[in-house]
Design a protein around this motif. Sequence first.
Motif, short mmCIF file in Angstrom:
data_model
loop_
_atom_site.label_atom_id
_atom_site.label_comp_id
_atom_site.label_asym_id
_atom_site.label_seq_id
_atom_site.Cartn_x
_atom_site.Cartn_y
_atom_site.Cartn_z
N PHE A 135 0.89 -1.09 -0.13
CA PHE A 135 0.36 -0.10 0.28
C PHE A 135 0.78 1.11 -0.03
O PHE A 135 0.89 2.02 -0.96
N ILE A 139 0.46 4.37 -2.97
CA ILE A 139 0.16 5.24 -2.44
C ILE A 139 0.90 6.57 -2.92
O ILE A 139 0.85 6.90 -3.18
N ILE A 143 1.11 9.73 -5.01
CA ILE A 143 1.86 11.30 -4.67
C ILE A 143 2.82 11.36 -5.86
O ILE A 143 2.44 12.42 -5.94
N TYR A 157 -6.06 13.98 -12.56
CA TYR A 157 -5.71 13.51 -11.73
C TYR A 157 -6.62 11.94 -11.14
O TYR A 157 -7.45 12.66 -11.51
N VAL A 158 -5.79 10.83 -11.58
CA VAL A 158 -6.81 9.58 -11.85
C VAL A 158 -5.75 8.62 -10.37
O VAL A 158 -4.97 8.66 -10.93
N PRO A 159 -6.77 7.67 -8.96
CA PRO A 159 -6.08 7.40 -8.39
C PRO A 159 -5.89 5.43 -9.24
O PRO A 159 -6.98 5.27 -9.84
N GLU A 160 -4.77 6.16 -9.80
CA GLU A 160 -4.36 4.20 -10.94
C GLU A 160 -4.72 3.03 -9.77
O GLU A 160 -3.93 2.57 -9.06
N PHE A 161 -5.24 2.45 -9.50
CA PHE A 161 -6.37 1.23 -8.86
C PHE A 161 -5.57 -0.27 -8.82
O PHE A 161 -5.19 -0.32 -8.54
N ARG A 162 -5.38 0.47 -10.44
CA ARG A 162 -4.52 -1.55 -10.80
C ARG A 162 -2.94 -1.07 -10.21
O ARG A 162 -2.77 -2.10 -10.42
N ASP B 107 -5.72 4.52 -16.37
CA ASP B 107 -5.94 4.77 -15.49
C ASP B 107 -7.15 5.14 -14.55
O ASP B 107 -7.89 6.26 -15.68
N ARG B 108 -7.93 4.38 -14.42
CA ARG B 108 -8.59 4.94 -13.57
C ARG B 108 -8.94 4.40 -12.15
O ARG B 108 -8.13 3.70 -11.34
N GLY B 109 -9.77 5.10 -11.43
CA GLY B 109 -10.08 4.87 -10.10
C GLY B 109 -10.68 3.55 -9.94
O GLY B 109 -11.10 2.72 -10.75
N TRP B 220 -7.71 6.65 2.30
CA TRP B 220 -6.68 7.35 1.10
C TRP B 220 -7.89 7.42 -0.09
O TRP B 220 -8.07 8.33 -1.12
N THR B 224 -8.66 10.14 -2.46
CA THR B 224 -8.19 11.09 -3.84
C THR B 224 -9.10 10.66 -4.86
O THR B 224 -8.76 10.56 -6.34
N SER B 226 -11.96 11.29 -7.88
CA SER B 226 -11.16 12.70 -8.32
C SER B 226 -13.00 12.39 -9.21
O SER B 226 -12.76 11.54 -9.76
#
Lengths: 317, 229
Positions: A135, A139, A143, A157-162, B107-109, B220, B224, B226
């Motif tokens: 994690f 994270i 950042i 901004y995209v949180p890349e969860f992959r 790139d995705r949530g 978190w 984050t 969006s």
Amino acid sequence: MAANSDFLLTFQEFDSSESHLGGNGDATTISIEDTGAGSHKPQKQRRSAPVTSFEEDNDPLANDDKTELLSGQKRSAPFWTFEYYQRFFDVETHQVRERILGSLLPWPGKNFVHLYIRNNPDLYGPFWICATLVFVIAICGNISDFLVYLGNPQYKYVPEFRKVTIAATAIYSYAWLVPLALWGLLVWRNSKVMNRVSYSFLEIVCVYGYSLAVYIPAVVLWIIPNEAVRWFSIVVALCLSGSILVLTFWPAVRDDQPRVAIAIMTAIVALHILLAFGCKAYFFSTLEVKHTAVDAAVDHGTKSSPTMKMHRTNTMS
Amino acid sequence: MVEVEETSKFMFAGLSDVSISGDIAVEGEINVPVGTPSQDKKYSTLDEPVKDTILRDLKAVGKKFVHVMYPKKSSALLRDWDLWGPLLLCVTLALMLQGGSVDSKEDRGPQFAEVFVIIWFGSVIITLNSKLLGGTISFFQSLCVLGYCIMPLTVAMVVCRLVLLGGSWGFSFIVRLIVVTASFSWSTFASTAFLADCQPPNRKALVVYPVFLFYFVIGWMILTFSPSA
């Protein structure tokens, strides 16, 4: 009858003196297996002494058996029961803290396994250190990408969860499959060459798991977009955790042929370096923003956004 | 008849100190107490209207929410555990966290299934961890506590979505950061208040740390988030 009692008397005397020494815990029992055993046996027997001291007079043989049962691992529970796995979590808070601190500060004379694990390998440390690292990498990678792109109006901004799943796969397979391979290799070499020091599979998993603990602060430092800081932290982390592994496994392979020993140690260090640099390269990439065409349409009043091609290059310089 | 009784009394003379009052009647009617109707209704809820059933469960869930809002060391959450509340919270959170752009698959949530799996799988792992460390809490009780303590984070998610309507960065980010931090520490504190008593004292930190990590990761994901433009 008298001869029998005489025989019993001599037999009991011999046994009572030995178990008396063992049961008290003041004297150290030295076994031939490895030099580390002498330091941990009195500790274990000191734990069992209050239990068995009243039995000592009655049955010295049972005292010996009981200390053996208590000092070794209880192998009575079959592997499909819950109790079998409970003995791998037989640690306390201060023990885990000591093990983590010991993995952060390697010292040439101290063997991590003998000093900290001491025949009580746990699965708590490796599992949760790996989870934390997964994690933290995801994270901090997020950042650091955000900080690199900061001030860029085009960037969304995209949180890349992959990345979490990829990081989890990489770290967990390193922390569990590499010890499996190493243990198999050591067992195979042990059958050919008699080594003085041998480790169980869980002890190897423990060493690998706790050696990854030093990466957690290093990964946090990688947020800073400065390449010098990143290089410094990765080199320091590699040195610390690599030396833990080297100091642990060198006694296990040094009795082997020198070529084989060097090959094994090189493989251990190389895999460790591969993990560190692979994580840094994949999750913390440096940016080179290329402006291919800037639209001058603002003067003409047409509304079209300037196109920018952003190359995310995974350069290491 | 009397002789039989006499001999039987002689044989069982040793039992005379056992208080058997006189003759035990073996003839006659055997009186079975008829179950009173009120006692019957208490155990069989099959005949009640559906509204009562639903309201009863909703009341239980609501009571537990109140317990999470004001975490005191009460055992009500543990005693009557249920998984309705965690399911409701998890589905709400996953629906709200679902996001990301549809044009690029890379790139995705987090998607709904990912959030769902993280919450439930994470809860199961933490429960297993606490049981392996010697905790006295049962499996479903622990799942119940962990699920209910997600509630502050769900509230934070709702607040974040409202704040995001007014812009993504700058002041709204500060507000979201404060809200998420406060709710994440509230969740951790609430679940620790319920779970920590069930652990041996020298292992409390070992059990609390995974709970902290779990809520940190969820926090978190909320921070984050969006919305897709």
